[in-house]
Design an enzyme around this catalytic site. Sequence first.
Site, PDB file in Angstrom:
ATOM      1  CE1 TYR A  15      -4.338  -1.314   0.149  1.00  0.00           C
ATOM      2  CE2 TYR A  15      -3.246  -3.002   1.451  1.00  0.00           C
ATOM      3  CZ  TYR A  15      -4.338  -2.564   0.721  1.00  0.00           C
ATOM      4  OH  TYR A  15      -5.408  -3.390   0.559  1.00  0.00           O
ATOM      5  CE1 TYR A 142      -8.730  -4.981   1.297  1.00  0.00           C
ATOM      6  CE2 TYR A 142      -8.796  -5.786   3.562  1.00  0.00           C
ATOM      7  CZ  TYR A 142      -8.132  -5.643   2.356  1.00  0.00           C
ATOM      8  OH  TYR A 142      -6.875  -6.157   2.204  1.00  0.00           O
ATOM      9  CE  LYS A 263      -6.853  -7.291   9.574  1.00  0.00           C
ATOM     10  NZ  LYS A 263      -5.524  -6.939   9.051  1.00  0.00           N
TER      11      LYS A 263
END
Length: 421
Positions: A15, A142, A263
């Site tokens: 990114y 997303y 995560k």
Amino acid sequence: MNLVERDLKVIWHPYTQMKTAKPPIPIVRGEGALLFDENGKKYIDAVSSWWVNIHGHAHPYIAKKVAEQLSQLEHVIFAGFTHPAAVELAERLLAILPDNQQKVFYSDNGSTAVEVAIKMCLQFWNNQGQSRTRMLAFKNAYHGDTFGAMAVSGRSAFTAAFDTLLFDVEFIDIPTKDNIEDLKSRISDLKSELACFIFEPLVQGSSGMIMYEAQYLNELVAHCRKEHVLTIDDEVFTGFGRTGKPFAANHITEQPDIMCFSKGLTGGTMALGLTTCTQQIFDVFLSDDKLKTLFHGHSFTANPVACSAALASMDLFLDPATAENIDRIKNAHAQFAERIKHHPKIKNVRQTGTIIAMEWETGDNTSYFSSLRDRLYEYFLDAGIILRPLGNVLYILPPYCITDTDLNYIYSKIEQALEEI
């Protein structure tokens, strides 16, 4: 040559527009909610290093368990073999998930956990001789950066180069009291074509921490069940306490068919993903016909070291002290929201559990590419705080171990920024 110079010679960062981005900050050590660069500067990790870290950096208990596992078994092929850490993790996770979740499929990150879920749904129907290939998802969603996960994510600048290659998805608005009946009707109209409905529960993270009410999500999931449309609850971001309960699914009474995790699964220690599903879905793949097998796998599927990190993280997560910390952060966020909600530069402040987001008034619509983003980012870095605004939306998502002192310092610097920027 220092660490940054060496990095810039060989690394392409995620990114990041490498031509215009500032050099990366060289982090060499972590402790609790803090990170330290090679010059000794301290940073408060107020975004949990991309939302993964829930117990703090370099946690000694997780490190101990990982070290023990490394001295026993670092990895084994997971096709035709198994190992204690994978079995125990599956048993313990299923024990705290909604009771319809019965099977665990391991992968290695959030995107792949979603890929597995999508493939499960598509092949669920295919194995039964039905062609149901359309997906239902929320606008602005997303779900990851691999192709299947991109396809069920909202079309944006991030997907533009690949849009013509992504499969057909029906996008709907997040549910409200005003549109819930229309959304149900749309599902009914499409039910014979839909393989599944995938959703980020309660909070759409990457699109700007957009939040919606559990009541209407519950109605959508119930309606999908009534119309025999499979549901995928993407808990990659929201799982393990972020919404104030162990899982966002605990805010609703209707149980999803499939759930995705990554995560916080390992406490942010290392990569691991998994997808859980109902017995009904699993049974559709049981056959004497080998073509009905779920043909998916990863070299590091159910890596023992990662599973051991996840087990250690779960020990910490289930400790009552963690629930107390989650409540402490929730309450602190709520008090801070009350303080700033009427500030003229704040367009909106919203909170779900340990997630608080502030939308700054720019005169324009919310945009990931708002020029305000870089100014805010640099302002907080200078103050020793890592905050990565989503355009003009600033959010705090700290590890649960963050101290009141550090949390209040973040709040004070945000209030200072409201006056200075």
